[in-house]
Design an enzyme around this catalytic site. Structure first.
Site, PDB file in Angstrom:
ATOM      1  N   VAL A  82     -17.622 -51.809 -57.827  1.00  0.00           N
ATOM      2  CA  VAL A  82     -17.160 -50.752 -56.996  1.00  0.00           C
ATOM      3  C   VAL A  82     -16.760 -49.599 -57.626  1.00  0.00           C
ATOM      4  CG1 VAL A  82     -15.090 -50.422 -55.575  1.00  0.00           C
ATOM      5  CG2 VAL A  82     -16.144 -52.625 -55.412  1.00  0.00           C
ATOM      6  N   LYS A  83     -17.138 -48.547 -57.239  1.00  0.00           N
ATOM      7  CA  LYS A  83     -17.041 -46.999 -57.771  1.00  0.00           C
ATOM      8  C   LYS A  83     -15.921 -46.440 -57.138  1.00  0.00           C
ATOM      9  CE  LYS A  83     -20.485 -43.611 -59.297  1.00  0.00           C
ATOM     10  NZ  LYS A  83     -21.949 -42.985 -58.873  1.00  0.00           N
ATOM     11  N   LEU A  84     -14.929 -45.799 -57.959  1.00  0.00           N
ATOM     12  CA  LEU A  84     -13.782 -45.229 -57.358  1.00  0.00           C
ATOM     13  C   LEU A  84     -13.721 -43.859 -57.913  1.00  0.00           C
ATOM     14  CD1 LEU A  84     -11.842 -48.588 -58.287  1.00  0.00           C
ATOM     15  CD2 LEU A  84     -12.089 -47.648 -55.931  1.00  0.00           C
TER      16      LEU A  84
END
Ligand code: G3P
Length: 217
Positions: A82-84
């Protein structure tokens, strides 16, 4: 140093994966928009093409919603990362998703201090953007070097993922600076392999070999 491909184009990925040299994939909302395809569908398709990590970015800018989106993205496949964004909210979401055992990639990093906070939040990867710093007349590679030193000195396990790479020199320098991963556009992957002297040398060898009239088979 591992190589990830920075693309959401499954056609390009297919031929690059065939080399056996690609360790993972990163996407971002701009790359998804460029593909013109459904986000979750593309992520699922890419995850089926590789066992390596596939970064998929949240869309919200609020921590609570980012966590919800992150869990949905993570459920697509076991290799989703998951890219944040590297914001106050993004770091809070990173901490929460990390506690749930979800791998994260904190993106849009432009200073070593930001990278330090991402590591403290438990990020699996930090994505410093080299090219965008160079575009402003700054030294993107210096950032990779600083993060490497900072992480090593303080024992952080967050992997340095050199991003916003514009050409083969960036890839070489990122490797020399100790990046754990470079995520590169498919065009740069081709440029890394291709050299005019290799092509010319091979043309000569093929011609000379034909002249011998021999066959290895
Ligand atoms: O995926 C993040 C990063 O690699 C984007 O690069 O070329 O848009 O600065 P760029």
């Amino acid at each position: 140093m591992k190589i990830f491909l920075d693309t959401a184009e499954t056609g390009e990925l297919k031929s690059a994966f065939a080399t056996g040299l690609i360790d993972g994939v990163t996407t971002n909302p701009s790359l998804i928009a460029k593909s013109g395809r459904d986000f979750k569908e593309v992520v699922a398709e890419i995850c089926e093409m590789t066992d390596g990590p596939v970064s998929a970015e949240v869309a919200s800018t609020e921590a609570e919603v980012m966590v919800k989106e992150g869990r949905i993205l993570s459920d697509i496949a076991s290799n989703v990362v998951v890219k944040l964004p590297l914001t106050f909210e993004g770091l809070s979401a990173c901490r929460e998703l990390t506690e749930d055992g979800i791998d994260t990639n904190v993106t849009l990093c432009f200073t070593a201090a930001q990278a330090w906070l991402a590591a403290k939040a438990g990020a699996t990867y930090i994505s410093p953007f080299i090219g965008r710093l160079d575009d402003l007349g700054m030294n993107g590679m210096e950032l990779i070097e600083e993060i490497r030193i900072l992480y090593d000195q303080h024992g952080y396990e967050t992997q340095v993922l050199a991003a916003s790479i514009r050409g083969p020199v960036h890839v070489k320098e990122a490797a020399l600076a100790g990046a754990d991963v470079a995520t590169i556009p498919p065009k740069v992957f081709s440029q890394l392999i291709k050299h005019p002297l290799t092509d010319k040398g091979l043309d000569d060898f093929v011609k000379d070999w034909k002249g011998t009239g021999q066959s290895i088979l």
